[in-house]
Design an enzyme around this catalytic site. Structure first.
Site, PDB file in Angstrom:
ATOM      1  N   GLU A 119      68.350 -85.437  52.814  1.00 39.39           N
ATOM      2  CA  GLU A 119      69.248 -84.556  52.082  1.00 39.39           C
ATOM      3  C   GLU A 119      69.302 -85.042  50.645  1.00 39.39           C
ATOM      4  OE1 GLU A 119      71.077 -86.224  54.795  1.00 39.39           O
ATOM      5  OE2 GLU A 119      70.703 -84.696  56.291  1.00 39.39           O
TER       6      GLU A 119
ATOM      7  N   ILE B 118      68.070 -93.631  49.772  1.00 44.16           N
ATOM      8  CA  ILE B 118      67.025 -94.226  48.937  1.00 44.16           C
ATOM      9  C   ILE B 118      67.605 -94.330  47.533  1.00 44.16           C
ATOM     10  CG2 ILE B 118      65.927 -91.979  48.576  1.00 44.16           C
ATOM     11  CD1 ILE B 118      63.227 -93.494  48.323  1.00 44.16           C
ATOM     12  N   ALA B 119      67.486 -95.502  46.938  1.00 47.31           N
ATOM     13  CA  ALA B 119      68.067 -95.707  45.610  1.00 47.31           C
ATOM     14  C   ALA B 119      67.342 -96.826  44.884  1.00 47.31           C
ATOM     15  CB  ALA B 119      69.548 -96.024  45.719  1.00 47.31           C
TER      16      ALA B 119
ATOM     17  N   ASN C 267      70.663 -82.930  41.797  1.00 54.25           N
ATOM     18  CA  ASN C 267      69.756 -84.054  41.540  1.00 54.25           C
ATOM     19  C   ASN C 267      68.311 -83.555  41.442  1.00 54.25           C
ATOM     20  OD1 ASN C 267      68.435 -86.480  41.322  1.00 54.25           O
ATOM     21  ND2 ASN C 267      69.557 -87.466  42.991  1.00 54.25           N
TER      22      ASN C 267
ATOM     23  N   TYR D 292      60.468 -85.804  45.412  1.00 55.41           N
ATOM     24  CA  TYR D 292      60.191 -85.463  46.806  1.00 55.41           C
ATOM     25  C   TYR D 292      59.131 -84.367  46.900  1.00 55.41           C
ATOM     26  CZ  TYR D 292      64.600 -88.011  47.386  1.00 55.41           C
ATOM     27  OH  TYR D 292      65.592 -88.952  47.338  1.00 55.41           O
TER      28      TYR D 292
END
Length: 152
Positions: free
Chosen positions: A105, A71-72, A110, A117
């Protein structure tokens, strides 16, 4: 201001996804990564602002689990809620597909992603030592989809 549409991946999105992957991660070959995602039947959603894709999320399914493989969001569009929109779509789709748990993960360093999350109910369930090619460890995070908010 701009309007963001979360929609399924289309082949024309490939170059945008490759660019976002390259600027977001230290992967050796983002083109190969996208090829692998597509070859193995991953489900990809993109954040589209009309003229370009500014984010994406990749999901894979196995039995009653789903996993976010990547995811970015494009750097200049971060901290504008696009990551949340993509995560919300991933949770919704995993639930629709009958998954009971959603995994991902994240680099131990980060913290911003970890906080995102956690806002959605993910919790750390393990540590993967030296997970990344540079030797950094990852947290394995999990979301119980039976307990997750309904985003549909």
């Amino acid at each position: 201001m701009y309007s963001v549409l979360i929609r399924p991946f289309e082949p024309r999105d490939s170059s945008d996804i490759i660019r976002i992957d390259a600027e977001s991660f230290s992967t050796q070959n983002p083109t190969y990564d996208l090829f692998v995602y597509l070859a193995y039947g991953s489900e990809i959603f993109v954040a589209d602002i009309g003229a370009m894709v500014v984010g994406y999320v990749v999901l894979v399914y196995r039995e009653d689990e789903a996993k976010i493989m990547s995811i970015a969001v494009k750097k200049e569009f971060r901290r504008r809620g696009i990551g949340s929109m993509l995560l919300r779509e991933a949770i919704k789709r995993a639930k629709e597909k009958g998954a009971k748990r959603l995994l991902l993960e994240v680099r131990v360093s980060n913290v911003a992603a970890q906080e995102l999350y956690k806002k959605f109910g993910f919790s750390v369930v393990g540590v993967l030592d030296s997970y990344y090619s540079d030797g950094e460890s990852a947290y394995l995070m999990s979301l119980d989809l039976n307990q997750a908010d309904d985003f549909s």
